[in-house]
Enzyme design. Sequence first.
Site, PDB file in Angstrom:
ATOM      1  CE  LYS A 113      -4.377   1.514   0.615  1.00 50.04           C
ATOM      2  NZ  LYS A 113      -3.829   2.271  -0.089  1.00 50.04           N
ATOM      3  CE  LYS A 127       3.111   6.614   7.014  1.00 45.90           C
ATOM      4  NZ  LYS A 127       3.006   7.054   6.038  1.00 45.90           N
ATOM      5  CE  LYS A 137       5.176   8.023  -0.939  1.00 49.32           C
ATOM      6  NZ  LYS A 137       3.612   7.956   0.241  1.00 49.32           N
ATOM      7  CB  THR A 145      -4.025  11.961   7.132  1.00 51.46           C
ATOM      8  OG1 THR A 145      -3.434  11.364   5.826  1.00 51.46           O
ATOM      9  CG2 THR A 145      -1.929  12.672   7.402  1.00 51.46           C
ATOM     10  CG  ASN A 203      -5.447  16.256   2.716  1.00 50.40           C
ATOM     11  OD1 ASN A 203      -5.292  15.962   3.831  1.00 50.40           O
ATOM     12  ND2 ASN A 203      -7.318  16.304   2.490  1.00 50.40           N
ATOM     13  CB  SER A 214      -6.119   4.349   2.671  1.00 51.26           C
ATOM     14  OG  SER A 214      -5.643   5.268   1.561  1.00 51.26           O
TER      15      SER A 214
END
Length: 411
Positions: A66, A90, A102, A185, A216, A344
Amino acid sequence: MNALAATNRNFKLASRLLGLDSKLEKSLLIPFREIKVECTIPKDDGTLASFVGFRVQHDNARGPMKGGIRYHPEVDPDEVNALAQLMTWKTAVAKIPYGGAKGGIGCDPSKLSISELERLTRVFTQKIHDLIGIHTDVPAPDMGTGPQTMAWILDEYSKFHGYSPAVVTGKPIDLGGSLGRDAATGRGVMFGTEALLNEHGKSISGQRFVIQGFGNVGSWATKLISEKGGKIVAVSDITGAIKNKDGIDIPALLKYTKDNRGVKGFDAADPIDPSSILVEDCDILVPAALGGVINRENANEIKAKFIIEAANHPTDPDADEILSKKGVVILPDIYANSGGVTVSYFEWVQNIQGFMWEEEKVNNELKTYMTRGFKDLKEMCKTHSCDLRMGAFTLGVNRVARATVLRGWGA
């Protein structure tokens, strides 16, 4: 120190504290797969342009990989490698069943038209569609990408594999995106701050905050912290920095930045030099912009008692040492900004079930995950008598190592 060297260093320190086997340690560091593809598209003027797209899939011991996809002119392979590895730890800290990845495309999205970006996204998806998937690797937005990019990936992927909303997260709500994802987040940052202050017998109310970065994450964190009674005394973004020691009027600032695309010129606060934002007088500093901003040059000048890492890798390891000697408590990025990937995960779960949640349920579940995550992290700090960053790294690395061994990595 660059992002990859810093992440490797933290990993090795954690691995030593855990007493991991050296062969296992090496195996955990090496990415599972690195993909590099050429993406050639016709531009609007009829000429052809070529871009390089890539995806680093770091680890899948705990579940599908992810991580975000960024469109940026300087996509540095080392940094992407570090960020993919960081995602592995994470997701393990957040206790969600994912590994880390990523990726991105080396391009300047501001110099491409919407139709060029769409063509580029679709070509990239055609090149990697058989290497991503609902149970393989689930991309998400990052710098220079957003819900529309995810919609194009979903559509292109579905041409090959049938309608698959769970192949990406951070989608538009109309295509199976989750309510509450936009604020996730920033909301996670607020929950993490609450948990940390609670531990120190304090609450958000009445604390003075400085927020570096008003995108954001920064803007949502600012809004939610001020609603809890936190006093925001300074804010900065790419346009400039502002300060008001009596507290900035946040609803007015949010309206102003929406209309003027930045904090510069907001008249209910004084303009200050953006480079001084990190050393402004406050109780809690929230870096929510780029990596590496707190380093050995400015660490001694920082006046905050707590630093909440809303950005990825904002604090250099050299600065870490200086700050811990000063008694500054740092809430590490792999815990502090994990709200985004947690929601997510909720989006992915909703898509697989074909059953969408109310926003209140999303926010309540996020609070449960962030609160539990902090408790687990503190347990590791006690076990290994270490700071919060090493507590988070040992927690994440240990979970991945255990899954790897249980699945039989030596065979």
